[in-house]
Design a protein around this motif. Structure first.
Motif, short mmCIF file in Angstrom:
data_model
loop_
_atom_site.label_atom_id
_atom_site.label_comp_id
_atom_site.label_asym_id
_atom_site.label_seq_id
_atom_site.Cartn_x
_atom_site.Cartn_y
_atom_site.Cartn_z
N ASP A 1 1.02 -1.30 -0.29
CA ASP A 1 -0.11 0.05 -0.07
C ASP A 1 0.84 1.29 0.00
OD1 ASP A 1 -2.48 1.37 -0.13
OD2 ASP A 1 -2.55 1.40 1.88
N MET A 2 1.76 1.36 -0.88
CA MET A 2 2.81 2.35 -1.04
C MET A 2 2.40 3.16 -2.32
SD MET A 2 6.38 1.02 0.10
CE MET A 2 6.47 0.08 1.78
N VAL A 3 2.71 4.40 -2.44
CA VAL A 3 2.80 5.35 -3.39
C VAL A 3 4.08 5.02 -4.11
CG1 VAL A 3 2.71 7.60 -4.50
CG2 VAL A 3 1.32 7.08 -2.29
N ILE A 4 3.88 4.62 -5.38
CA ILE A 4 5.25 4.24 -6.30
C ILE A 4 5.72 5.70 -6.97
CG2 ILE A 4 6.38 2.62 -7.89
CD1 ILE A 4 3.79 0.82 -7.51
N THR A 5 6.78 6.18 -6.44
CA THR A 5 7.18 7.33 -6.86
C THR A 5 8.94 6.96 -6.89
OG1 THR A 5 5.41 8.57 -6.14
CG2 THR A 5 7.62 9.70 -6.85
N TYR A 6 9.27 6.98 -8.19
CA TYR A 6 10.98 6.92 -8.16
C TYR A 6 11.67 7.95 -8.72
CZ TYR A 6 9.83 1.67 -7.78
OH TYR A 6 9.09 0.61 -7.47
N GLN A 7 12.83 8.08 -8.05
CA GLN A 7 13.65 9.26 -8.59
C GLN A 7 14.27 8.90 -10.07
OE1 GLN A 7 16.45 10.45 -5.70
NE2 GLN A 7 17.44 11.96 -7.29
N VAL A 8 14.19 9.69 -10.67
CA VAL A 8 14.56 9.65 -12.10
C VAL A 8 16.01 8.86 -12.33
CG1 VAL A 8 15.41 11.53 -12.78
CG2 VAL A 8 14.70 10.36 -14.72
N SER A 9 17.03 9.42 -11.71
CA SER A 9 18.34 8.92 -11.68
C SER A 9 18.39 7.38 -11.21
CB SER A 9 19.29 9.69 -11.04
OG SER A 9 19.00 9.68 -9.66
N ASP A 10 17.63 7.17 -10.07
CA ASP A 10 17.80 5.71 -9.80
C ASP A 10 16.93 4.82 -10.46
OD1 ASP A 10 19.29 6.57 -7.31
OD2 ASP A 10 17.42 6.83 -6.22
N PHE A 11 16.03 5.07 -10.98
CA PHE A 11 15.12 4.25 -11.94
C PHE A 11 15.90 3.95 -13.18
CE2 PHE A 11 12.05 3.73 -15.48
CZ PHE A 11 11.42 2.57 -15.02
N LEU A 12 16.50 5.02 -13.74
CA LEU A 12 17.07 4.95 -15.10
C LEU A 12 18.39 3.84 -15.03
CD1 LEU A 12 16.52 8.37 -16.86
CD2 LEU A 12 15.33 6.03 -17.20
N TRP A 13 19.13 4.29 -13.97
CA TRP A 13 20.14 3.46 -13.63
C TRP A 13 20.01 1.92 -13.17
CZ3 TRP A 13 24.63 4.71 -15.74
CH2 TRP A 13 24.98 5.96 -15.80
N LEU A 14 18.86 1.84 -12.66
CA LEU A 14 18.35 0.47 -12.25
C LEU A 14 18.22 -0.33 -13.93
CD1 LEU A 14 17.35 -1.94 -10.73
CD2 LEU A 14 15.12 -0.85 -10.62
N VAL A 15 17.56 0.50 -14.91
CA VAL A 15 17.33 -0.09 -16.05
C VAL A 15 18.69 -0.21 -16.79
CG1 VAL A 15 16.37 0.43 -18.47
CG2 VAL A 15 15.18 1.11 -16.28
N VAL A 16 19.54 0.68 -16.56
CA VAL A 16 20.94 0.41 -17.29
C VAL A 16 21.79 -0.90 -16.77
CG1 VAL A 16 23.32 1.41 -17.76
CG2 VAL A 16 21.48 2.70 -17.84
N TYR A 17 21.73 -1.11 -15.55
CA TYR A 17 22.31 -2.25 -14.79
C TYR A 17 21.56 -3.60 -15.14
CZ TYR A 17 24.43 1.48 -11.82
OH TYR A 17 25.25 2.51 -11.35
#
Length: 750
Positions: free
Chosen positions: A642-658
């Protein structure tokens, strides 16, 4: 325990401490006044931030945004004490800066006693004038940032983020610090005219140095802007162009004050305006006419239509609307003001033109003040001897080398000849045999001129002469630096420095090709992301979110340029990957010659193909399965909690890169280890050097992962696992190290 500092250093430190104590005791009675000023600055800043400044910064941020973009832009606090701590931090900084002038003022007597303040009193009007000029330039720089740069920049950044599906939700700390430090950089850049003029007038840096090195100044401005401003091309130009114009204006002011200092006559501004009365009068008519035409013949309407089409809220009002007068009177005021501005600019040009036409010392300067670098070969030969008698050998060599760089060997030879004539003539006057030396000088000059100009300008002898002179001038320094221990130094460091220098020297001739490949790939990647690639990747990954998760993923940017910085870093990473096989191809002969690798150059194709295949295969696996699966699991887990899903752009995109390109890198580690074994690195090296490899991997993770210990270890562990897989694979391929694919290279056997 013995001290690590020698006795002289300890005595110097002790003397410094005693001087500092005596200095503080002498001004102790005035420190309370300084503290009161500091406290007032701190409290005023603390109050102003809460009551006025943050509202003003928010208005500046949204001033050029469309209503829809402004409604989506927000500033948030991410921790409970973030706002009050930020106010205190900024208040402390401002209070300390405010206290510096009174501290210097109350300590001027002690500074004078210690030789750190001029002994003769400085007129207060001069100090006030310098202070007002510096403050005015600082205010102009900050004003440009607040009223021109920031509104356009934030409008662009917020609109770009929304188009890419990124919510512009700025952290109040990052947002405030970004505006404050960028405004500070504009204010400091505004001090350029004062700095260049002061250095030129004092002789610390010659005016000619600032003038001749303008190309380096332009490059430095762009580099400085790349550090302090957002990395997109538009704001880079908004940063650089005003500073380049300011540098040109600084050169103008420096030329005025230096000419006034060097000359016996004063610069006549009114005389220059009379000499060029036609230009000054024409400028007045032109300035007033342009403003009149702008308002009377539809210019204002056309520009307002363009601004409306661009979505900007800026509009040009009717003349006089902001002054409280009727349009006719307002138009007359505007025409007069702009005519005056054009007159001032034209007068400045007239003064500069008169200085330039008399720069040979006819009116304002002495012969020694001639700028030899601006003369041609004939002008160098016709210049007075005093201009060369004032030179030293290093200056003459620099001028000659500049002429060679400009493809003017005749001028370079003339400079060297005139310098030799002037200084040899001085020796004769001191008591030498003038006739013999004159004959020798004449024959030498003729021979030099002949070699420089014969056969279409044979530059070999001239270049060699310049290099020989330069070598003589620097031989003492080099001998002191090396102290004749080159071979011993090479033995001390095992020869690796020589090997690496040899390899890098082999790449020097190909540096342009490497730069083109790196810059081309980087520019192409950044352009693709900039023109919609970032939004495409984000929407494609969001499409893979499980259907039961309502609303998808909300991605925000806490820093105004966070998304752009990611794009730059990612583009640089792709550029490095692309340039690696090209650099390996050109460096392979040198690597083989120094014993680092074995085999013919065709192995480069094997290396490039194998590594590229591993990278592409790992990327395809990550993008198709690993990245969507991991992101979907994280999103589902957060929604079930029951959390609001809000990701910081740098963390999300680096997760995609990794989880995409990172999988390709992991696949390349065992492949690269097998290739290195085939190039002469035995299995035992990989097995025994695992500690050094671990340290190197941790350093790599510390640089290329976000500033977080957990993410650093999350990157380190897979890399170490891939290295372990590579060691196991080599164990099988080499039968436990008994059959390496190639014999050990010479470097390994050292």
């Amino acid at each position: 325990m013995a001290s690590a500092l020698d006795e002289d250093t300890q005595q110097s430190l002790a003397a410094g401490r005693e001087s500092a104590k005596a200095f503080l005791r002498s001004i102790q009675k005035d420190l309370q006044k300084v503290f009161v000023v500091f406290l007032l600055g701190f409290l005023a800043t603390f109050w102003a931030l809460r009551v006025y400044i943050w509202d003003r910064l928010r208005a500046v941020t949204e001033s050029n945004m469309s209503p829809a973009v402004a409604a989506e832009t927000d500033v948030i606090a991410t921790t409970p004490f973030e706002v009050i701590l930020l106010q205190a931090k900024i208040g402390l900084i401002v209070g300390a800066i405010t206290a510096i002038p009174p501290l210097i003022y109350v300590s001027r007597g002690e500074l004078r006693a210690r030789g750190m303040w001029p002994q003769s009193p400085i007129p207060r009007w001069k100090l006030a004038g310098i202070g007002l000029l510096g403050g005015g330039l600082f205010g102009v720089g900050v004003g440009y940032g607040v009223y021109a740069f920031f509104p356009i920049m934030f409008s662009f950044l917020a609109g770009f983020g929304l188009e890419a599906g990124i919510q512009p939700t700025y952290s109040i700390v990052m947002w405030t610090e970004f505006i404050v430090f960028l405004s500070l950089s504009f204010g400091l850049a505004g001090q350029m005219p004062l700095l260049i003029t002061g250095l030129s007038y004092s002789g610390i840096v010659q005016y000619e140095t600032f003038r001749d090195k303008w190309r380096y100044a332009v490059v430095a401005i762009f580099v400085f802007g790349a550090v302090f401003s957002p990395p997109d091309p538009f704001t880079q130009l908004m940063w650089a162009f005003p500073l380049i114009a300011l540098y040109g204006f600084s050169l103008y002011l420096a030329k005025l004050v230096v000419t006034a200092q060097r000359s016996s006559d004063r610069i006549d501004v009114l005389g220059a305006a009379r000499n060029h009365w036609n230009v000054v009068g024409g400028a007045a008519v032109l300035g007033g006419g342009l403003v009149y035409a702008f308002y009377e013949y539809g210019g204002r309407t056309l520009l307002n239509d363009l601004l409306r089409a661009a979505g900007s809220d800026w509009r040009f009002l009717e003349p006089g609307a902001g002054l409280g007068v009727d349009p006719a009177t307002g138009a007359g005021i505007y025409v007069a003001l702009w005519a005056l501005v054009f007159v001032v600019v034209a007068t400045l040009w007239a003064v500069y033109a008169d200085l330039d036409t008399t720069s040979a010392g006819y009116r304002y300067g002495d012969p020694a003040a001639i700028d030899v670098g601006e003369l041609d070969a004939a002008g160098v030969r016709a210049a007075p001897d005093a201009a060369f008698e004032a030179m030293d050998e290093e200056e003459s060599l620099a001028l000659a080398q500049a002429a060679i760089d400009d493809d003017d060997p005749e001028k370079a030879q003339a400079i060297l000849d005139r310098f030799d004539e002037a200084h040899e003539g001085g020796d004769d006057g001191a008591g030498g045999d003038g006739s013999d030396d004159a004959d020798a000088t004449g024959s030498g000059g003729a021979g030099g001129a002949g070699s420089g100009g014969g056969a279409g300008g044979d530059q070999g002898g001239l270049v060699g002469a310049v290099q020989d002179r330069t070598s003589r001038a620097s031989s003492t320094f080099l001998s002191e630096l090396t102290d004749g221990e080159e071979e011993a130094a090479e033995d001390d460091i095992g020869g690796y420095y020589t090997d690496l220098k040899f390899i890098f020297d082999s790449l020097r001739s190909k540096s342009f090709i490497l730069l083109v490949v790196f810059g081309g790939v980087m520019a192409a990647a950044f352009t693709w992301l900039y023109l919609g690639g970032l939004a495409t990747v984000r929407s494609d990954l969001e499409r893979r979110v499980p259907a039961e998760i309502e609303g998808g993923i909300n991605i925000i940017t806490l820093h105004p340029v966070e998304a752009l910085i990611f794009m730059v870093k990612f583009s640089i990473l792709l550029g490095i990957v692309a340039v690696f096989p090209v650099a390996l191809y050109y460096a392979w002969p040198a690597l083989r010659d120094r014993g680092f690798v074995a085999g013919r150059i065709y192995k480069v194709y094997l290396w490039a193909g194998a590594l590229l295949g591993g990278l592409i295969g790992g990327f395809a696996l990550g993008y198709a399965y690993i990245a969507p699966g991991l992101i979907g699991w994280l999103v589902t887990d957060a929604r079930l909690a029951d959390m609001v899903i809000t990701y910081q752009v740098s963390d999300f995109l680096w997760l995609v890169v990794y989880t995409t390109i990172g999988i390709g890198f992991l696949a390349d580690i065992p492949i690269a280890m097998v290739l290195l074994n085939d190039a002469g690195v035995p299995y035992r090296v990989f097995r025994n050097r695992w500690r050094e490899v671990t340290v190197g991997i941790m350093l790599f993770a510390a640089v290329f992962t976000p500033a977080d210990v957990i993410t650093m270890f999350l990157a380190t562990l897979p890399l170490m696992a891939a290295y372990g897989v590579g060691v196991g694979l080599l164990f099988l391929v080499t039968v436990g190290g008994r059959r390496n694919l190639s014999p050990p290279s010479k470097v390994v056997d050292r």
